[in-house]
Write a protein that holds these residues in place. Structure first.
Motif, short mmCIF file in Angstrom:
data_model
loop_
_atom_site.label_atom_id
_atom_site.label_comp_id
_atom_site.label_asym_id
_atom_site.label_seq_id
_atom_site.Cartn_x
_atom_site.Cartn_y
_atom_site.Cartn_z
N ARG A 79 -3.94 -2.26 -11.85
CA ARG A 79 -4.12 -3.65 -11.41
C ARG A 79 -3.66 -3.81 -9.97
N CYS A 80 -2.58 -3.13 -9.60
CA CYS A 80 -2.15 -3.15 -8.21
C CYS A 80 -3.22 -2.56 -7.30
N GLY A 81 -3.79 -1.44 -7.75
CA GLY A 81 -4.87 -0.85 -6.96
C GLY A 81 -6.06 -1.77 -6.83
N LEU A 82 -6.36 -2.52 -7.89
CA LEU A 82 -7.47 -3.48 -7.85
C LEU A 82 -7.21 -4.58 -6.83
N LEU A 83 -6.00 -5.16 -6.88
CA LEU A 83 -5.67 -6.24 -5.94
C LEU A 83 -5.63 -5.74 -4.51
N PHE A 84 -5.06 -4.53 -4.28
CA PHE A 84 -5.04 -4.00 -2.93
C PHE A 84 -6.46 -3.75 -2.42
N THR A 85 -7.33 -3.23 -3.28
CA THR A 85 -8.71 -2.97 -2.86
C THR A 85 -9.41 -4.26 -2.46
N ILE A 86 -9.24 -5.31 -3.25
CA ILE A 86 -9.85 -6.59 -2.90
C ILE A 86 -9.24 -7.14 -1.62
N LEU A 87 -7.92 -7.12 -1.55
CA LEU A 87 -7.22 -7.68 -0.39
C LEU A 87 -7.52 -6.89 0.88
N GLY A 88 -7.51 -5.55 0.77
CA GLY A 88 -7.75 -4.73 1.95
C GLY A 88 -9.20 -4.74 2.39
N ALA A 89 -10.13 -4.67 1.44
CA ALA A 89 -11.55 -4.60 1.80
C ALA A 89 -12.03 -5.86 2.49
N TRP A 90 -11.41 -7.01 2.21
CA TRP A 90 -11.81 -8.27 2.84
C TRP A 90 -10.72 -8.82 3.75
N SER A 91 -9.87 -7.93 4.26
CA SER A 91 -8.74 -8.37 5.08
C SER A 91 -9.15 -8.71 6.50
N ARG B 111 0.84 -1.21 0.00
CA ARG B 111 0.00 0.00 0.00
C ARG B 111 0.86 1.25 0.00
N ILE B 112 1.85 1.29 0.87
CA ILE B 112 2.72 2.46 0.96
C ILE B 112 3.60 2.58 -0.28
N SER B 113 4.11 1.46 -0.77
CA SER B 113 4.97 1.51 -1.96
C SER B 113 4.19 1.96 -3.19
N LEU B 114 2.96 1.49 -3.33
CA LEU B 114 2.14 1.89 -4.47
C LEU B 114 1.84 3.38 -4.43
N PHE B 115 1.54 3.88 -3.24
CA PHE B 115 1.29 5.31 -3.11
C PHE B 115 2.53 6.12 -3.46
N ASN B 116 3.69 5.67 -3.02
CA ASN B 116 4.93 6.38 -3.33
C ASN B 116 5.25 6.34 -4.82
N ILE B 117 4.97 5.23 -5.47
CA ILE B 117 5.23 5.13 -6.91
C ILE B 117 4.40 6.15 -7.68
N ILE B 118 3.13 6.27 -7.31
CA ILE B 118 2.26 7.22 -8.01
C ILE B 118 2.68 8.66 -7.70
N GLU B 119 3.08 8.92 -6.45
CA GLU B 119 3.49 10.26 -6.07
C GLU B 119 4.74 10.71 -6.82
N LYS B 120 5.66 9.79 -7.08
CA LYS B 120 6.90 10.16 -7.75
C LYS B 120 6.70 10.38 -9.24
N ASP B 121 5.72 9.71 -9.82
CA ASP B 121 5.46 9.85 -11.27
C ASP B 121 3.96 9.81 -11.47
N ILE B 122 3.34 10.97 -11.55
CA ILE B 122 1.89 11.04 -11.63
C ILE B 122 1.36 10.42 -12.92
N GLU B 123 2.22 10.33 -13.95
CA GLU B 123 1.77 9.70 -15.20
C GLU B 123 1.46 8.22 -15.02
N LEU B 124 2.02 7.61 -13.98
CA LEU B 124 1.74 6.20 -13.73
C LEU B 124 0.32 5.97 -13.25
N SER B 125 -0.41 7.04 -12.94
CA SER B 125 -1.81 6.87 -12.54
C SER B 125 -2.66 6.34 -13.69
N ALA B 126 -2.14 6.43 -14.92
CA ALA B 126 -2.83 5.88 -16.08
C ALA B 126 -2.21 4.58 -16.54
N ASP B 127 -1.27 4.03 -15.77
CA ASP B 127 -0.60 2.79 -16.14
C ASP B 127 -1.46 1.60 -15.76
#
Length: 825
Positions: free
Chosen positions: A402-414, A381-397
């Motif tokens: 897909r990372c956000g999708l897996l984290f949402t599934i994993l976190g929402a049912w954790s 979660r923290i690494s993904l946030f840092n990756i997007i913060e360092k390169d905002i263009e990756l928000s369209a990657d």
């Protein structure tokens, strides 16, 4: 301080103890052969010197004291202590550190402390220990010294009751921070995985399953640092994963249309470990205020490097991920998952691989696997946030999304309040990124050349577009599921979803370009030859917007023929969105369902009419899905679709938020008159409600133990609460229904059974639940007890454990109320 906030106010003077003990997750020194232990008698003697019992607060009518992390009832003190001797690792040095902290002799300031801990923990800290006869376990351990962060304390206990498990790690001996203790719970044969008390306390802050008194973000403990430090402690033991490595059977995970996992290469594992160590250090520094051990002159041995499981175990976790998510969220192409290929891309690809490993580890019922899942989830979660913060263009990657999708599934049912709330709040952020990247827009037809020299290029272009389409609609499914179980409206609008839906699986799973081209030429998607060496392919499937439009015009069969299970699942999104809007309007009326038709306002009458129209669309949807259910009864997607259909249909005849308010006894005086009034706001058309709840239980019980959807325990929870409210209405004489006819099990009959039709149309029949070869009567206590037993039949996930505790607390909270009503009868 977290330690003080969990155990309540500490007296100014504490009795001196010559024998000092502390409950710890791990010994201070790494690679310890055997953890030190303490005798049960000395621990019990210290427990007897605890301060006087604090008063128990009263909530509503009969709310008992909340039990966070207790030992089981009917257990003698000596037995409890003997069981804990095998669980706790103790030494004198760390307890002295904890004593200094609690006596104010340390300049300690925990950046992760609770803002305001719950009043329940503050008002009666010692009630549990004196009633049950077990020590309230304290944990204090010094980590990294500094002026702002001198030490970190964590509480752990055996929760009551916890999920039954068959822990692989319990077989044999292995060096590890703590061991699973087999302890009898409320049900026969139940075993428990050790759990942190702070995790159990934070369950009241879940964004769902709020049948008991909730707490909110200002009073919720921050559990993320607990998971990271727990994983750090596990990494001190070089043999911690050895038992898993020797007991895992590589042929254990087998399912239909299995997607293979390519073995890890030696270089891949080394790269994973190196980069994960960097991610892990960043996460620890984030929570510890960026204070490093070497900055404070501490010995190097006090800092632990991250140790990942062996390659065989990592591959097993990936296969487990494929089993649990691949049937429901189709994102893996060419029939295989190659972790070595993922490692060749950017950092986001490594985060994606770690999230896959964490997802697969959730299905392994060991404390070690649970620790790995929670620690990697927070790290990613923290690494993904840092990756997007360092390169905002990756928000369209696509990989980042897909990372956000897996984290949402994993976190929402954790099952962890921290991750559940963050996943729900960041869901809207990722969906906005998806929209702003233009991925929801319609695509243009693809012109490909049959020239062998160009076919590889066109295949790659098609794969890229198809992967985006599948990513979009995987997010659509997650949006629908989370909104359903959290009783909120979906974020995505049906008018926005114009990109084509996922295409044929034979094209997506093609191994090479030749196989892909051959599959295309055998389909009816070729519009015609543009030239002797080229052809044009129109979008293989319509968009969800087009499909729903055809459903409204009753043109589905004529235009699209038989819909696939995936397309049927996607159609539930606009149906639920429409239903949620109507339910919100109806909830604004004071009488809700209760008003007679003649006294309705124009607005309410029109809303009720539109509600009936949505129910008619749901019935059309069910008829389409029934075709697949009869053709392939074991299809996991079709089973999950039917469960979601019954839950959506329940929202049309019940108000689940009102049911949870009644369960919490909000504005409830305990009288039968008030119960009858509240019941009318909760349930409409009780006969239909019982059938839908029974089908939810039947379908989930028919699913294999492994590979169930992540939300299956929450579906059982919703059915349990609705059946519980319906059973409450049957207690009093005035509300008891005079049922006639034969008994039938609502969770064992098919929807088209004759007894179901007789009950729905004529009210003939006595509905029951079934448990083995006996029937369970619809009584409040029996319903909850039966549904709790259903939760024990699946894989022991943390979210399922928490729901069990919530239902058990609900049963205790209402036990006095039920006894009072029986006396009145």
């Amino acid at each position: 301080m977290r330690s003080q906030s969990l155990s309540g106010p500490v007296p100014a003077q504490r009795p001196h103890r010559s024998s000092i003990v502390a409950n710890r997750l791990a010994p201070k020194e790494p690679k310890l052969e055997s953890p030190p232990a303490i005798t049960g008698s000395s621990m019990y003697t210290q427990m007897q010197g605890s301060p006087q019992k604090a008063p128990t607060p009263v909530y509503s009518n009969s709310m008992p004291a909340l039990n966070f992390g207790n030992t089981p009832f009917n257990t003698s003190p000596s037995e409890s202590v003997r069981g804990m001797d095998t669980f706790m690792c103790l030494n004198d040095e760390d307890m002295l550190n904890g004593e200094d902290m609690l006596n104010g002799e340390s300049n300690y300031q925990d950046l992760m402390m609770w803002n305001q801990f719950p009043s329940e923990l503050e008002m009666y800290p010692n009630t549990i220990t004196r009633e049950i006869g077990a020590p309230f376990m304290e944990i204090a351990e010094r980590y990294l010294g500094s002026d702002t962060l001198d030490s970190v304390s964590m509480h752990t206990s055996i929760s009551l009751p916890h999920t039954g498990s068959t822990s692989i790690s319990s077989q044999g001996s292995v060096e590890r921070p703590f061991k699973s203790v087999e302890t009898s719970g409320l049900t026969t044969g139940e075993s428990m995985i050790p759990e942190f008390e702070v995790i159990i306390a934070a369950e009241s802050a879940w964004p769902l399953a709020r049948c008991n008194r909730p707490i909110f973000s200002g009073a919720c403990p921050r559990t993320a640092i607990i998971h990271l430090e727990n994983l750090e402690q596990y990494s001190r033991y070089e043999n911690i994963w050895k038992t898993l490595d020797t007991n895992i059977d590589s042929s254990e995970i087998v399912y239909k249309d299995q997607i293979s996992v390519v073995p890890f290469s030696s270089s891949t594992r080394e790269r994973i470990l190196t980069i994960t160590q960097s991610f892990f250090n960043t996460a620890l520094e984030t929570h510890r205020g960026r204070i490093k051990a070497w900055d404070q002159g501490k010995p190097y041995s006090n800092f632990n490097f991250l140790v990942l499981p062996p390659t065989k175990v990592l591959a097993y976790f990936l296969r487990s991920y494929m089993r649990s998510l691949a049937p429901y969220y189709t994102l893996i192409n060419r029939g295989s998952l190659d972790p070595n290929e993922l490692m060749l891309n950017n950092q986001a690809s490594i985060v994606l691989l770690l999230l896959m490993i964490a997802t697969g580890a959730t299905a392994v019922q060991t404390a070690e696997a649970r620790c790995l899942t929670a620690g990697l989830t927070e790290t990613c979660r923290i690494s993904l946030f840092n990756i997007i913060e360092k390169d905002i263009e990756l928000s369209a990657d696509p990989v980042v999304l897909r990372c956000g999708l897996l984290f949402t599934i994993l976190g929402a049912w954790s099952g962890d309040a921290w991750h559940m709330n963050i996943a729900m709040s960041q869901r809207g952020m990722y969906l906005s990124m998806l929209k702003h990247a233009g991925m929801l827009e319609p695509s243009i037809p693809l012109a490909i050349s049959t020239d062998p020299s160009n076919i590889e290029l066109h295949w790659s272009a098609w794969q890229h577009q198809e992967s985006i389409n599948r990513l979009v609609y995987n997010w659509v499914m997650v949006d629908q599921e989370l909104s359903l179980f959290h009783d909120t409206a979906p974020i995505l609008s049906i008018t926005e979803l114009q990109t084509p839906m996922p295409g044929l699986e034979c094209l997506w799973q093609a191994k090479d370009s030749t196989e892909w081209l051959a599959a295309i030429q055998q389909t009816d998607n070729v519009t015609g030859w543009m030239s002797p060496n080229s052809l044009e392919i129109r979008p293989l499937t319509p968009s969800l917007r087009d499909l729903f439009q055809d459903m409204l015009h009753d043109n589905l069969s004529r235009r699209h023929g038989q819909l696939s299970p995936l397309q049927l699942k996607l159609l539930l999104h606009p149906l639920q969105s429409l239903l949620c809007h109507l339910r919100q309007v109806l909830s604004c009326f004071s009488d809700f369902f209760g008003a007679r038709r003649g006294s309705r306002t124009v607005t309410k009458a029109s809303t009720m009419l539109r509600l009936e129209e949505v129910q008619s669309l749901l019935q059309k949807w069910y008829e389409l899905c029934a075709v697949h259910a009869k053709a392939d009864p074991t299809c996991p997607v079709t089973r999950a679709n039917l469960v979601l259909y019954h839950l959506v249909s329940l929202n049309a005849v019940t108000s689940f938020p009102e049911i949870e308010r009644l369960a919490r006894k909000e504005s409830f005086d305990g009288s039968n008159q008030e119960l009858t009034r509240r019941y009318k706001r909760c349930i409409h058309q009780p006969e239909e409600v019982l059938i839908h709840c029974g089908q939810v239980i039947r379908l989930i019980s028919s699913m294999p133990r492994e590979g169930r959807p992540h939300w299956w325990s929450t579906a059982i929870y919703r059915a349990a609460l609705i059946l519980w409210v319906e059973s409450l209405s049957r207690i009093g004489k005035n509300s008891q229904r005079l049922e006639k006819g034969p008994m039938f099990a609502i969770d064992a009959v098919m929807p088209d059974d004759r007894c179901v039709a007789s009950y729905l149309w004529n009210g003939e029949g006595v509905p029951m639940l079934t448990k083995g070869d006996r029937h369970v009567e619809l009584l409040p206590h029996e319903v909850l007890k039966h549904c709790i037993s259903l939760l024990e039949q699946g894989v022991a996930l943390r979210v399922g454990d928490g729901i069990k505790r919530k239902l058990q607390a609900l049963s205790r909270n209402w036990s006095t109320e039920s006894a009072h009503q029986k006396q009145q009868l």
